[in-house]
Scaffold this active site. Structure first.
Site, PDB file in Angstrom:
ATOM      1  N   CYS A  30       0.834  -1.207   0.000  1.00  0.00           N
ATOM      2  CA  CYS A  30       0.000   0.000   0.000  1.00  0.00           C
ATOM      3  C   CYS A  30       0.869   1.258   0.000  1.00  0.00           C
ATOM      4  O   CYS A  30       1.566   1.544   0.978  1.00  0.00           O
ATOM      5  CB  CYS A  30      -0.921  -0.073   1.221  1.00  0.00           C
ATOM      6  SG  CYS A  30      -1.547   1.471   1.827  1.00  0.00           S
ATOM      7  N   CYS A  33       0.256   3.879   2.704  1.00  0.00           N
ATOM      8  CA  CYS A  33       0.776   3.434   4.009  1.00  0.00           C
ATOM      9  C   CYS A  33       2.256   3.769   4.134  1.00  0.00           C
ATOM     10  O   CYS A  33       2.726   4.206   5.187  1.00  0.00           O
ATOM     11  CB  CYS A  33       0.607   1.929   4.187  1.00  0.00           C
ATOM     12  SG  CYS A  33      -1.092   1.367   4.087  1.00  0.00           S
TER      13      CYS A  33
END
Lengths: 105, 273
Positions: A30, A33
């Site tokens: 991700c 993230c």
């Protein structure tokens, strides 16, 4: 203490013992993230000794992600003695997190 | 690695910015959707680009990209999800990757901020803009993909491959997302499916979603004569700054934005010495 990488087995005990905790649910696949990661690390240093700042890898700890109903990452959950009282979903600047922490310290 | 200039968008504005920043000695990364997904690709005849009459959009785009490639720009295919300034660098996330740059030129074309009913309300509670980020959280569960490009079909295939039960809506016109605490279903153009997550994969994110705090003017990115936005080190060019939505205007603005980004970097460098 610094940033804690938390496992399911130790999670409940650790957050229950913490008056204030901030947990970042993330995964390596991700991009947002990864972008949030330096902010979380900085906050772990800034609030060292006052707030338990932890990270949960949803890939390695799917049970915790399910338990918290994490539906999109990054998700940052705030807890008082193990009880969730707020959460932030998505990439946000540091002051979005410090506002919650400062108000609840 | 960190680039000097990261260009979002591979149309005339973005490629012109890339060429002009590179010509001033700056390293450039262009992040864009596949060339064939650019709206200009489908234009059968562009008759007002000076000196090159009666070209198709595809011919122009191909020539522009070839020019930027041979000039030395680096390319990456993907959709930008987030951007944030941290320290003195812009961080830009593209799917599961993150790229760094000192300046950004936003040239992603027109991305209107019109959202579907329920989209904002359920964001993070079953509405997602990133299949690679959130797909794993929905294995063995029903999800819907609303896609406007071939790359969205590929993301739907990715979701299927990791075990999601995928309903795909191609270029839906009207959708409504419903649920209680979290998403339960989505209705697009009269068809309803059950879904725990709705992945909305538009060609580009609206500028204000990408760049919180970005000033807009009449639905377009507000810029000055240097193509600078109100955010430090962020420039914008082309259709995202407003009409006329024409190739010449985009290429001209891209030139200014690329040169302005290069100048901005030089100025910062002098200040730090």
């Amino acid at each position: 203490m610094g940033l804690q990488h938390m496992k399911t087995s130790e999670f409940d005990a650790a957050v229950s013992a913490a008056p204030l905790a901030m947990i970042d649910f993330w995964a390596s696949w991700c991009g947002p993230c990864k972008m949030l990661s330096p902010t979380i690390e900085a906050l772990a240093g800034q609030y060292d000794g006052k707030v338990l700042v932890g990270k949960v890898n949803v890939d390695e700890e799917p049970d915790l992600a399910r338990q918290f109903g994490v539906m999109s990452i990054p998700t940052v959950v705030f807890l008082k003695n193990g009880r969730e009282f707020d959460r932030k979903v998505g990439l946000m600047p540091a002051d979005a997190f410090t506002a919650v922490l400062d108000e609840n310290l | 690695m960190s680039y000097d200039v990261l260009v979002i968008g591979g149309g005339p504005a973005g490629l012109s910015a890339a060429i002009n920043a590179h010509a001033r000695g700056k390293s450039v990364l262009v992040v864009s959707n596949p060339l064939e997904e650019n709206p200009l690709w489908r234009s059968e005849k562009v008759d007002n680009y000076l000196g090159l009459p009666a070209m198709t959009g595809a011919e122009l785009l191909t020539a522009f990209q070839k020019h930027a490639e041979s000039a030395g720009a680096t390319f990456k295919v993907g959709r930008v999800l987030n951007a944030a300034m941290m320290g003195n660098e812009w961080y830009v996330s593209i799917g599961s990757d993150v790229e760094e740059a000192r300046t950004v030129v936003l040239a992603a074309g027109v991305a209107r901020g019109n959202k579907f009913p329920g989209e904002e309300e359920f964001l993070g509670r079953g509405v997602s803009y990133c299949a690679t980020c959130d797909g794993m959280l929905y294995r063995e569960r029903p999800v819907a993909v609303l896609g406007w490009a071939d790359s969205a079909r590929q993301e739907a295939d990715f979701l299927t491959s990791i075990g999601c039960q995928v309903s795909f809506f191609e270029k839906p016109k009207t959708c409504e997302i419903k649920g209680d605490k979290t998403v339960e279903s989505v209705t697009c153009d009269g068809k309803t499916v059950q879904a725990d997550c709705v992945f909305i994969l538009r060609p580009a994110m609206p500028p204000t979603d990408l760049f919180p705090g970005l000033s807009m003017d009449g639905g377009f990115v507000a810029v000055n004569r240097q193509m600078a936005t109100n955010l430090p080190g962020l420039f914008a060019a082309g259709d995202c700054t407003g009409g006329p939505l024409q190739v010449s205007k985009a290429a001209g603005e891209g030139l200014i934005a690329g040169q302005s980004a290069a100048r901005w970097i030089d100025k910062k460098q002098r200040e730090n010495q």
